[in-house]
Design an enzyme around this catalytic site. Structure first.
Site, PDB file in Angstrom:
ATOM      1  N   ARG A 145       1.023  -1.362  -0.018  1.00  0.00           N
ATOM      2  CA  ARG A 145       0.048   0.079  -0.121  1.00  0.00           C
ATOM      3  C   ARG A 145       0.852   1.101  -0.114  1.00  0.00           C
ATOM      4  NH1 ARG A 145      -3.237   2.833   4.406  1.00  0.00           N
ATOM      5  NH2 ARG A 145      -5.076   3.605   3.396  1.00  0.00           N
ATOM      6  N   HIS A 174       0.185   4.188  -2.876  1.00  0.00           N
ATOM      7  CA  HIS A 174       0.126   5.660  -2.367  1.00  0.00           C
ATOM      8  C   HIS A 174       1.101   6.637  -2.840  1.00  0.00           C
ATOM      9  CE1 HIS A 174      -3.478   5.024   0.753  1.00  0.00           C
ATOM     10  NE2 HIS A 174      -3.467   4.123  -0.300  1.00  0.00           N
ATOM     11  N   ASN A 192      -4.078   9.089   4.332  1.00  0.00           N
ATOM     12  CA  ASN A 192      -2.850   8.477   4.713  1.00  0.00           C
ATOM     13  C   ASN A 192      -2.768   8.790   6.192  1.00  0.00           C
ATOM     14  OD1 ASN A 192      -1.819   7.623   2.202  1.00  0.00           O
ATOM     15  ND2 ASN A 192      -0.831   9.454   1.934  1.00  0.00           N
ATOM     16  N   HIS A 238      -5.940  -6.349  -1.523  1.00  0.00           N
ATOM     17  CA  HIS A 238      -6.793  -6.375  -0.472  1.00  0.00           C
ATOM     18  C   HIS A 238      -7.159  -7.833   0.051  1.00  0.00           C
ATOM     19  CE1 HIS A 238      -8.399  -1.679  -0.815  1.00  0.00           C
ATOM     20  NE2 HIS A 238      -7.205  -2.082  -0.675  1.00  0.00           N
TER      21      HIS A 238
END
Length: 322
Positions: free
Chosen positions: A63, A67, A95, A194
């Site tokens: 992740r 990001h 975040n 996920h």
């Protein structure tokens, strides 16, 4: 009909294909072969140790790379702390109190610096760490293209607008990924990350309490036990994104979506009568296809707007500019 390949065969094919074309957009898989030949093994050891200590860290590192790449490209801008000239992305809406794994990257960076000072970028370490994290939890491997340099700036506002949120609609997600040069198939494959990790109650409260028809009633009832309907009550309580195999990067995430057991709204919209339904169904039936597509999508994501050549810098410490 999609051919059925064994997972080892898929991993070998990914390696063979990416090794045959080691360089793209000024990034090369052999970038550090002469300047820091032990860089990748050093990073791999650090990531294995971190994930062995906390399995959730694998999801956090994947992740973190995601990001980073969605804001200004894969340039480690997400790692910069606040300063008079830096408005840190760490405190953006998506975040803040959520993104993690910085200490693992910092640790790997320190070890690499001890053997090759000023050579390997934080952006490259994040890209390699995401690959190694995938492997550590049973996911695919791929040959990472290297040569990224680190940004000297960050943008909290771009983080707020460019990083997908748990409540995004299908059309919003399509637009966000498209703007980064990623297809619908890339989007669905990357969402398969996920299959591991956890989400905070505040990100899925609305979905489990609105009695919508697109969520399995039993699943919603189970999730409500630790996520009350009142805002501020249990906001940071965690729930696994995949109840069945929460520590394995596999295709069970897609089976969950078909059963209306996607924890986040932005997950379930991928199987909701939209154009991606068929891709979700494919991945639910063919784990090898998901693995190969996930690896390919991670490679494409890692190529988003890298700084190369004389652009940016090689930070000595990932959280501050030199």
């Amino acid at each position: 009909m999609v051919s059925r390949l064994s997972l080892p065969g898929v991993v070998f094919s990914i390696f063979l294909i990416s090794s045959s074309f080691p360089c793209q957009a000024q990034l090369c898989s052999n970038f550090y072969d002469s300047t820091c030949p032990n860089a990748l093994s050093t990073i791999r050891t650090a990531i294995r140790r971190a994930v062995s200590s906390e399995r959730r860290m694998a999801a956090s590192l994947i992740r973190l790379h995601f990001h980073d790449c969605f804001v200004q490209g894969c340039d480690a801008s997400i790692m910069l702390d606040n300063s008079p000239s830096i408005d840190s992305e760490k405190f953006s809406f998506v975040n803040n109190n959520s993104i993690r794994g910085f200490h693992v990257i910092d640790g790997a960076k320190a070890q690499v610096e001890s053997i090759c000072p000023g050579v390997v970028s934080c952006a490259d370490i994040a890209a390699v760490a995401a690959r190694d994290a995938s492997v550590a939890v049973g996911g695919p491997s791929w040959t990472v293209r290297l040569g990224r340099r680190d940004s000297t700036k960050a943008s909290r506002s771009l983080a707020d607008s460019n990083i997908p949120r748990a409540t995004n609609s299908f059309s919003e997600l399509i637009d966000m990924f498209s703007r980064k040069g990623l297809s619908e198939r890339d989007m669905v494959a990357l969402s398969g990350s996920h299959s591991i990790g956890q989400a905070r109650c505040v990100t899925f409260r609305g979905r489990i309490h609105d009695n919508s028809s697109d969520i399995d009633a039993g699943f919603a009832s189970t999730r409500r036990r630790r996520c009350p309907s009142t805002s501020g009550d249990g906001d940071n309580n965690l729930a696994p994104l995949d109840l069945v195999t929460p520590n394995s990067l596999d295709n069970n995430y897609f089976r969950n979506l078909i059963q209306r057991r996607g924890l986040l709204q932005s997950d379930q919209v991928l199987f909701s009568g939209q154009s991606t339904d068929s891709i979700v169904t494919e991945y639910s039936r063919n784990p090898s296809l998901f693995s190969s597509d996930f690896a390919a999508a991670m490679l494409r994501m890692g190529d988003i707007e890298p700084l190369t050549g004389s652009q940016g810098e090689i930070r000595r410490v990932c959280s501050v500019v030199n």
